[in-house]
Design an enzyme around this catalytic site. Structure first.
Site, PDB file in Angstrom:
ATOM      1  CG  ASP A   1      21.420  17.068 -40.663  1.00 42.40           C
ATOM      2  OD1 ASP A   1      20.565  17.944 -40.906  1.00 42.40           O
ATOM      3  OD2 ASP A   1      22.605  17.336 -40.382  1.00 42.40           O
TER       4      ASP A   1
ATOM      5  CD1 TRP B   1      19.203  21.203 -47.996  1.00 39.90           C
ATOM      6  CD2 TRP B   1      20.304  20.097 -46.404  1.00 39.90           C
ATOM      7  NE1 TRP B   1      20.393  20.788 -48.530  1.00 39.90           N
ATOM      8  CE2 TRP B   1      21.096  20.105 -47.574  1.00 39.90           C
ATOM      9  CE3 TRP B   1      20.808  19.463 -45.262  1.00 39.90           C
ATOM     10  CZ2 TRP B   1      22.348  19.493 -47.636  1.00 39.90           C
ATOM     11  CZ3 TRP B   1      22.046  18.853 -45.343  1.00 39.90           C
ATOM     12  CH2 TRP B   1      22.800  18.880 -46.515  1.00 39.90           C
TER      13      TRP B   1
ATOM     14  CB  CYS C   1      23.326  14.047 -44.101  1.00 41.96           C
ATOM     15  SG  CYS C   1      23.530  15.839 -43.923  1.00 41.96           S
TER      16      CYS C   1
ATOM     17  CB  SER D   1      25.819  19.463 -40.632  1.00 37.44           C
ATOM     18  OG  SER D   1      24.439  19.256 -40.807  1.00 37.44           O
TER      19      SER D   1
END
Length: 727
Positions: A724, A726, A679, A482
C-alpha cells in the site's frame, strides 16, 4: 507578412523546403485508402482519465493522417464486439491498485480470461496496445500486460509493438514516439489487409485530404519565426553542453528556467504538437439561475463529522503528522483494517481567487456556468465533461470540480500559445511543448509540480478563455487515506493519519501545502489537540464539528490473513504504520475473544527521524508488545545521534533492520508461508525494501538475482507480498 507553418508533425524549415514537405504530405494522402477503408477502433481503460486523454489524442490525430477512428471505453460493451471486429484495434490501458486493470476494464478482462474460450477465438484480431504504469510501484503496467497476454492467448496478433509508458519518469517519453510510429504501422496494416473495404479510391482520398488540409489551415497555424527565431550562426566562443538547461558563453553560464531557455533549445527549429481543437462553448449568465450545487460524485460519499484531531508529532519535527477521528456510526459505513477512505477536498480559496483574477473573471465568479458542445467542432467523440455540473457557479466549479493544481500536459501548453500576446512568451511555451524541449518540460513543468496558475504568473500576457480550462483541466480527484483503526477497537469510528505535505518555494512557484492535507489541517484547526495534551474537557456538539465527505475504498487484498495462524511481517515507516495500527488493534481484540486459538507471529519494522519527535503511536505499539499482540517491534531513527555504546553500523532505515533479521524474514516468507506487508513511500522506501528482500532471499537460498526475483514474483502471485504505497 509573417510566414506560417502548419503543425502536422514534421520539422519546420524555411519556406521552399516547407512546400516540398507539404507536397509529399499531400501525396501520402492520395495513396491512403478511402475513409471507409481506413477505419480503426480505439478502446481505452482509464482509472483517473490519463488513458482516456491519450486515447482521445490518438483519435484526434488520426484525421491528420487520413484515417478515421472510433473510440469507446472498454466498459461500453454494447458499443463494440471484438468477436467479429475486422478493423485494427488500438488499446490504451492504465494500471491501478496492486497492478490491477482499471475499474472500467474489469468486466472486459473477466471476459477474455474465460477458460471456455477456444485458443483461436480472436485469431482474426489485429491490435496494438499502449500500457500506462509507474515504475515506483510493483507490477509496472500490469493492467495493460494482463490484457495483452490474454489477447495473445486467444490468438490475436500485434500489428505494432506494445508500449509501456512510465508515469514515474514522464508518460510522454514513451507515449509521444509510440503514437508517432503508430501511423505507419496502421497504414502498413491497411495496405496488407485484403478485405473489400480496403480498395483505394482517389476521389474519396482527395476529399479526405482537402478536408484535413482545411481543418489544419484553420486550427494548426503558428508564426514560423516563433518556431525558429534566428538562423544566424551561434555566437563566437559559445560552448553548448549536453545539459540543455545550462549553456556557457565565454565566462558566463546561462541557466534555463520556466520563463527562459538557453542554447541550443533557444535557437532550435521546433517540432510542436498539433493544436488541440476547441470543443466547448461556455456561457456565463446572471446569478439568479444558479442552482444549489452539490459536490461532484456525491453519490457514494457520506458527510461525517470529525470528532477528534490530534497532532502526533512535536512542533519541531521535520513533518507534522495529524490523526483524525471520523464519526461514522450513523452512516453504517463498514470497513476492515487495510481499507482506505477517499476524502473530497476543495482547491484553496486563495488560489481560486487568483485564478479568477488572472482570467479577468472576478466579477463573474457567482455567475451560472452553462457548458455545451461547440457546434462544428473537429474533435472526435467530443462530449461535455461529466464532472462539470450544469448551472453551477463559476466559483463552485473552480473550487470543487477542476484539478487546478495538475501539471499541464503539452497539448494544454500548445493551446495556451494562441492566447499569449508577448512573442518571447509564445516562443517559450512552444519550446516547452515541443519535442526538442522535452527535457525543459520535465524539469520546469512536470517535476516542479507547476500548475496553470504558475504558468499564468510566469507568462502574464497569456489570457486563456474559461472554455480552454474546462477542456484541459482534469477532474479534481479525491485523496485516499488508509484506515488506522479497527472497528472492533473503535466501533462507529475510523481513524485516518497523514503528514501535512509541504512544497518549498521554487523559482517556478511559491511555497504551498499539499492540496488535501493543507485543507484538512486548516479545517480542523478549531479542534486540533497538540501532542501530549489532555483532550479538551468540553467538546463542541456534533453540529459544530468540522465535517468531510468520505467514501470507503475497500482493498481486495491488503487485509490480515484469513487464517490467524499465518505469521505476518509489516514494514511501515512514518505514516506508513497507519494500516498496521488497524491490523494490531484487530488482532488484539481477536486474541481477547479467542484465547484458545493459536495466532501467528507479528513483526513490525518501523522507522522515523527522531525517537522523541516523530515516533508515531509509540505508547500503543509498546502496549501491543507488552500484551503479546505484537511479537517483535523493530525500530530505527535515521536522524538521531548514536549513543556511545552504539556501533558505527547502527541501522538507519527499515531495510537495514530487515537485513539484520534476514533469517527470520526468510523463514516466515519461505518456510512458514507467511505474509509481508509494505506501506509508505513508493519512490525510495518501497524500492529499497524490495531490493533488500531480493538480497535476503538470494543469500538465504544461495541464488543469483534472477532466481531470487522469480521467488519474489511467486510470493507476489500468492498474494503474500502486498503493498500500500504512494509517490
Amino acid at each position: 507578412m509573417l510566414l506560417k507553418a502548419r503543425l502536422c508533425g514534421y520539422q519546420y524549415v524555411s519556406r521552399p523546403k516547407r512546400l516540398l514537405v507539404l507536397l509529399f504530405t499531400k501525396a501520402s494522402f492520395y495513396n491512403m485508402p478511402c475513409e471507409a477503408a481506413a477505419h480503426f477502433l480505439i478502446l481505452y481503460g482509464s482509472q483517473r482519465g490519463q488513458a482516456q486523454s491519450i486515447a482521445e489524442e490518438i483519435c484526434q490525430q488520426a484525421a491528420e493522417h487520413g484515417l478515421t477512428a472510433d473510440i469507446n471505453c472498454l466498459s461500453k460493451h454494447d458499443k463494440y464486439n471484438l468477436d467479429s471486429e475486422s478493423r485494427p484495434v488500438v488499446f490504451v490501458v492504465s494500471t491501478t491498485g496492486d497492478g490491477d486493470p482499471p475499474d472500467t476494464a474489469l468486466k472486459f478482462v473477466r471476459k477474455i480470461k474465460n477458460k471456455s474460450l477456444p485458443h483461436d477465438h480472436l485469431s482474426h484480431l489485429r491490435y496494438a496496445l499502449l500500457g500506462l504504469g509507474d515504475t515506483n510501484y510493483a507490477n509496472f503496467c500490469n493492467g495493460g500486460k494482463t490484457i495483452d497476454s490474454y489477447l495473445q492467448k486467444l490468438g490475436a496478433k500485434h500489428f505494432y509493438a506494445t508500449g509501456h509508458a512510465d508515469d514515474g519518469t514522464g508518460l510522454e517519453v514513451v507515449v509521444d514516439p509510440w503514437i508517432e510510429g503508430l501511423w505507419d504501422a496502421l497504414k502498413k496494416t491497411f495496405s496488407t489487409m485484403s478485405t473489400s473495404d480496403q480498395q483505394t479510391h482517389r476521389d474519396c482520398t482527395q476529399d479526405n485530404y482537402h478536408q484535413n488540409a482545411s481543418d489544419q489551415e484553420k486550427n494548426l497555424e503558428v508564426d514560423l519565426h516563433l518556431l525558429k527565431l534566428s538562423e544566424v550562426d551561434s555566437p563566437k566562443g559559445e560552448t553548448v553542453t549536453s545539459d540543455s538547461s545550462a549553456t556557457e558563453i565565454g565566462s558566463t553560464t546561462l541557466v534555463a528556467s520556466l520563463k527562459e531557455s538557453v542554447p541550443p533549445l533557444s535557437e532550435s527549429v521546433l517540432n510542436v504538437p498539433a493544436l488541440p481543437p476547441s470543443y466547448l462553448e461556455v456561457l456565463l449568465v446572471g446569478t439568479e439561475n444558479v442552482e444549489e450545487t452539490v459536490l461532484p460524485d456525491k453519490d457514494g460519499y457520506l458527510e461525517v463529522p470529525i470528532s477528534k484531531a490530534v497532532q502526533l508529532t512535536q512542533d519541531d519535527a521535520v513533518k507534522t503528522a495529524i490523526l483524525l477521528e471520523l464519526e461514522i456510526s450513523e452512516q453504517e459505513e463498514v470497513y476492515q483494517p487495510g481499507d482506505a477512505f477517499d476524502i473530497l477536498c476543495p482547491n484553496r480559496a486563495s488560489e481560486v481567487e487568483e485564478l479568477l483574477l488572472k482570467l479577468d473573471l472576478q466579477k463573474q465568479k457567482n455567475c451560472t456556468v452553462q457548458v455545451n458542445l461547440l457546434k462544428n467542432t473537429s474533435k472526435k467523440a467530443a462530449k461535455v465533461p461529466l464532472h462539470i455540473p450544469q448551472n453551477g457557479s463559476l466559483q463552485f466549479i473552480l473550487t470543487w470540480c477542476l484539478e487546478i493544481r495538475s501539471s499541464p500536459k503539452k497539448a494544454f501548453l500548445r493551446a495556451l500559445v494562441d492566447f499569449t500576446q508577448n512573442a518571447s512568451e509564445k516562443r517559450r511555451l512552444l519550446e516547452l511543448c515541443s519535442k526538442q524541449g522535452s527535457a525543459d518540460y520535465n524539469s520546469f513543468v512536470r517535476d516542479s509540480n507547476v500548475c496553470v496558475l504558475d504558468l499564468l504568473r510566469a507568462f502574464p500576457s497569456c489570457r486563456p478563455p474559461l472554455s480552454l480550462l474546462l477542456e484541459h483541466l482534469p477532474k479534481l480527484q479525491p485523496r485516499a487515506y488508509s484506515a488506522a483503526s479497527s472497528s472492533l477497537q473503535h466501533p462507529g469510528k475510523v481513524h485516518l493519519v497523514f503528514n501535512v505535505v509541504e512544497f518549498p518555494a521554487r523559482p517556478e512557484h511559491p511555497a504551498r501545502k499539499g492540496l488535501c492535507t493543507g485543507w484538512l489541517v486548516d479545517h480542523v484547526s478549531s479542534i486540533l489537540e497538540a501532542r501530549g495534551t489532555a483532550p479538551a474537557s468540553e467538546r463542541p456538539g456534533t453540529s459544530a464539528l468540522p465535517k468531510v465527505h468520505v467514501r470507503a475504498r475497500p482493498s481486495s487484498t491488503f487485509h490480515l490473513p484469513s487464517d490467524p495462524r499465518v505469521p505476518v511481517v509489516m514494514v511501515g515507516p512514518g505514516t506508513g504504520v497507519a494500516p498496521f495500527i488497524g491490523f494490531l488493534q484487530q488482532r488484539e481484540k481477536e486474541r481477547e475473544a479467542n484465547q484458545e486459538t493459536t495466532f501467528g507471529e507479528m513483526w513490525l519494522f518501523f522507522g522515523c527521524r527522531h525517537k522523541d519527535k516523530d515516533f508515531l503511536f509509540r505508547e500503543e505499539l509498546e502496549r501491543f508488545v507488552h500484551n503479546g499482540t505484537l511479537s517483535h517491534l523493530i525500530v530505527c531513527f535515521s536522524r538521531d545521534e548514536p549513543d556511545a555504546v552504539e556501533t558505527v553500523n547502527r541501522p538507519t532505515y527499515v531495510q537495514h533492520n530487515l537485513i539484520l533479521h534476514a533469517k527470520n524474514v526468510a523463514r516466515i516468507l519461505l518456510k512458514e508461508k507467511g505474509c509481508l506487508y509494505v506501506c509508505g513511500d513508493a519512490k525510495n522506501m518501497a524500492k529499497d525494501v524490495n531490493d533488500t528482500l531480493l538480497e535476503i532471499i538470494g543469500n538465504e537460498l544461495q541464488l543469483d538475482k534472477l532466481d531470487a526475483m522469480k521467488i519474489v514474483a511467486g510470493v507476489r502471485e500468492d498474494k503474500r507480498y502486498l503493498q500500500d504505497i504512494w509517490s
